[in-house]
Design a protein around this motif. Structure first.
Motif, PDB file in Angstrom:
ATOM      1  N   ALA A  65      30.307  41.225 -21.049  1.00  0.00           N
ATOM      2  CA  ALA A  65      30.736  41.705 -19.726  1.00  0.00           C
ATOM      3  C   ALA A  65      30.125  40.858 -18.617  1.00  0.00           C
ATOM      4  O   ALA A  65      30.796  40.533 -17.628  1.00  0.00           O
ATOM      5  CB  ALA A  65      30.346  43.178 -19.551  1.00  0.00           C
ATOM      6  N   PHE A  66      28.873  40.479 -18.777  1.00  0.00           N
ATOM      7  CA  PHE A  66      28.236  39.635 -17.760  1.00  0.00           C
ATOM      8  C   PHE A  66      28.944  38.295 -17.650  1.00  0.00           C
ATOM      9  O   PHE A  66      29.224  37.820 -16.546  1.00  0.00           O
ATOM     10  CB  PHE A  66      26.755  39.406 -18.072  1.00  0.00           C
ATOM     11  N   VAL A  67      29.234  37.655 -18.781  1.00  0.00           N
ATOM     12  CA  VAL A  67      29.884  36.332 -18.767  1.00  0.00           C
ATOM     13  C   VAL A  67      31.239  36.416 -18.071  1.00  0.00           C
ATOM     14  O   VAL A  67      31.572  35.592 -17.206  1.00  0.00           O
ATOM     15  CB  VAL A  67      30.028  35.770 -20.204  1.00  0.00           C
ATOM     16  N   VAL A  92      33.441  25.734 -20.726  1.00  0.00           N
ATOM     17  CA  VAL A  92      33.345  26.557 -19.521  1.00  0.00           C
ATOM     18  C   VAL A  92      34.010  27.907 -19.771  1.00  0.00           C
ATOM     19  O   VAL A  92      35.151  27.979 -20.231  1.00  0.00           O
ATOM     20  CB  VAL A  92      34.004  25.858 -18.318  1.00  0.00           C
ATOM     21  N   ALA A  93      33.285  28.979 -19.463  1.00  0.00           N
ATOM     22  CA  ALA A  93      33.827  30.331 -19.615  1.00  0.00           C
ATOM     23  C   ALA A  93      34.878  30.603 -18.552  1.00  0.00           C
ATOM     24  O   ALA A  93      34.744  30.151 -17.407  1.00  0.00           O
ATOM     25  CB  ALA A  93      32.707  31.361 -19.498  1.00  0.00           C
ATOM     26  N   THR A  94      35.915  31.344 -18.922  1.00  0.00           N
ATOM     27  CA  THR A  94      36.907  31.824 -17.962  1.00  0.00           C
ATOM     28  C   THR A  94      37.006  33.341 -18.133  1.00  0.00           C
ATOM     29  O   THR A  94      36.702  33.857 -19.210  1.00  0.00           O
ATOM     30  CB  THR A  94      38.281  31.176 -18.203  1.00  0.00           C
ATOM     31  N   PRO A  95      37.410  34.055 -17.075  1.00  0.00           N
ATOM     32  CA  PRO A  95      37.440  35.521 -17.163  1.00  0.00           C
ATOM     33  C   PRO A  95      38.300  36.052 -18.315  1.00  0.00           C
ATOM     34  O   PRO A  95      38.002  37.102 -18.884  1.00  0.00           O
ATOM     35  CB  PRO A  95      38.014  35.948 -15.808  1.00  0.00           C
ATOM     36  N   ASP A  96      39.352  35.314 -18.654  1.00  0.00           N
ATOM     37  CA  ASP A  96      40.242  35.770 -19.736  1.00  0.00           C
ATOM     38  C   ASP A  96      40.214  34.794 -20.912  1.00  0.00           C
ATOM     39  O   ASP A  96      41.181  34.657 -21.644  1.00  0.00           O
ATOM     40  CB  ASP A  96      41.672  35.942 -19.214  1.00  0.00           C
ATOM     41  N   GLY A  97      39.103  34.092 -21.078  1.00  0.00           N
ATOM     42  CA  GLY A  97      39.000  33.053 -22.090  1.00  0.00           C
ATOM     43  C   GLY A  97      39.130  33.574 -23.515  1.00  0.00           C
ATOM     44  O   GLY A  97      38.656  34.662 -23.841  1.00  0.00           O
ATOM     45  N   GLU A  98      39.761  32.764 -24.343  1.00  0.00           N
ATOM     46  CA  GLU A  98      39.930  33.122 -25.752  1.00  0.00           C
ATOM     47  C   GLU A  98      38.619  32.897 -26.502  1.00  0.00           C
ATOM     48  O   GLU A  98      37.896  31.939 -26.244  1.00  0.00           O
ATOM     49  CB  GLU A  98      41.046  32.265 -26.365  1.00  0.00           C
ATOM     50  N   ILE A  99      38.324  33.799 -27.421  1.00  0.00           N
ATOM     51  CA  ILE A  99      37.113  33.706 -28.235  1.00  0.00           C
ATOM     52  C   ILE A  99      37.518  33.658 -29.701  1.00  0.00           C
ATOM     53  O   ILE A  99      38.402  34.391 -30.132  1.00  0.00           O
ATOM     54  CB  ILE A  99      36.189  34.913 -27.981  1.00  0.00           C
ATOM     55  N   ALA A 100      36.878  32.774 -30.446  1.00  0.00           N
ATOM     56  CA  ALA A 100      37.150  32.668 -31.877  1.00  0.00           C
ATOM     57  C   ALA A 100      35.822  32.665 -32.630  1.00  0.00           C
ATOM     58  O   ALA A 100      34.753  32.553 -32.032  1.00  0.00           O
ATOM     59  CB  ALA A 100      37.936  31.393 -32.173  1.00  0.00           C
ATOM     60  N   GLU A 101      35.917  32.779 -33.943  1.00  0.00           N
ATOM     61  CA  GLU A 101      34.715  32.736 -34.768  1.00  0.00           C
ATOM     62  C   GLU A 101      34.344  31.283 -35.028  1.00  0.00           C
ATOM     63  O   GLU A 101      35.139  30.500 -35.535  1.00  0.00           O
ATOM     64  CB  GLU A 101      34.979  33.463 -36.090  1.00  0.00           C
ATOM     65  N   GLY A 102      33.107  30.925 -34.669  1.00  0.00           N
ATOM     66  CA  GLY A 102      32.651  29.557 -34.863  1.00  0.00           C
ATOM     67  C   GLY A 102      31.849  29.418 -36.149  1.00  0.00           C
ATOM     68  O   GLY A 102      31.905  30.282 -37.033  1.00  0.00           O
ATOM     69  N   LEU A 103      31.091  28.355 -36.227  1.00  0.00           N
ATOM     70  CA  LEU A 103      30.193  28.167 -37.365  1.00  0.00           C
ATOM     71  C   LEU A 103      29.271  29.379 -37.468  1.00  0.00           C
ATOM     72  O   LEU A 103      28.887  29.949 -36.449  1.00  0.00           O
ATOM     73  CB  LEU A 103      29.318  26.919 -37.150  1.00  0.00           C
ATOM     74  N   PHE A 104      28.903  29.751 -38.666  1.00  0.00           N
ATOM     75  CA  PHE A 104      27.978  30.869 -38.912  1.00  0.00           C
ATOM     76  C   PHE A 104      28.552  32.220 -38.457  1.00  0.00           C
ATOM     77  O   PHE A 104      27.817  33.192 -38.334  1.00  0.00           O
ATOM     78  CB  PHE A 104      26.616  30.636 -38.243  1.00  0.00           C
ATOM     79  N   GLY A 105      29.854  32.275 -38.164  1.00  0.00           N
ATOM     80  CA  GLY A 105      30.475  33.535 -37.764  1.00  0.00           C
ATOM     81  C   GLY A 105      30.170  33.965 -36.343  1.00  0.00           C
ATOM     82  O   GLY A 105      30.404  35.109 -35.972  1.00  0.00           O
TER      83      GLY A 105
END
Length: 198
Positions: A65-67, A92-105
């Motif tokens: 939420a902070f980000v 760079v973070a965006t308010p509606d940025g997509e998030i995926a699982e990276g290395l190490f989950g």
């Protein structure tokens, strides 16, 4: 790293991981709200225009939420993307940025990667930790990404580690490569520590 230090770190991480998994949903929600307020106060007090932060996992103090809020308010927030070579890329973070699982989950942003040196321009780094001591010793999760990043920066800005209140611990095993932090943020307080000489 000596076997004794490595073993002590492993044991402490296991205990902290277990404690985090045992937290109730209500306690997590309260911690998320408190951390959001503490981080807002930190960036305001330091007049932050650009910063590095991280996307928390489900058991870490919640930074999502902070980000989102900081990015929506025009703060340039760089989020880490792990690489197989032990370095961090940044996006760079965006308010509606997509998030995926990276290395190490780990949750990581999807978008243009800026490379490891992008973090050299931030006003403050906000990083994850398993525990922190009042002298700035940080216990990470054992992969060394943040120690490498902090150790390679010229003129490193203030570094704040995010933990739950119970994870400020007096006696944390420390090895030569462990980089100290300059502050601690919990859901109820923000501590700026005495300079360590770094």
């Amino acid at each position: 790293m000596s076997d004794a230090i490595a073993d002590a770190k492993r044991a402490l991480r296991a205990e902290l991981r277990e404690r985090r998994h045992a937290m109730s949903p209500a306690a997590r929600a309260a911690a998320a709200e408190g951390l959001h307020a503490q981080l807002n106060a930190l960036v305001a007090a330091r007049s932050v225009t650009t910063m590095a932060c991280f996307l928390s996992t489900t058991t870490e103090p919640d930074t999502h939420a902070f980000v989102t809020d900081a990015a929506a308010r025009g703060i340039r927030v760089l989020l880490p993307v792990t690489r197989a070579d032990g370095l961090l890329d940044w996006a760079v973070a965006t308010p509606d940025g997509e998030i995926a699982e990276g290395l190490f989950g780990l949750p990581e942003p999807v978008g243009e990667l800026l490379g490891p040196i992008a973090v050299n321009d931030v006003d403050v780094l906000v990083i994850p930790a398993a525990a922190v001591s009042p002298d700035g010793t940080r216990l990470g999760w054992g992969r060394g990404y943040y120690d490498k990043t902090i150790g390679s920066m010229e003129g490193c800005p203030p570094v704040y580690a995010v933990v739950f209140d119970s994870e400020i611990i007096d006696d944390i095993p420390r090895d030569v490569h462990d980089q100290p932090v300059t502050g601690i943020v919990t859901p109820t307080q923000t501590l700026t520590l005495a300079p360590t000489g770094r």
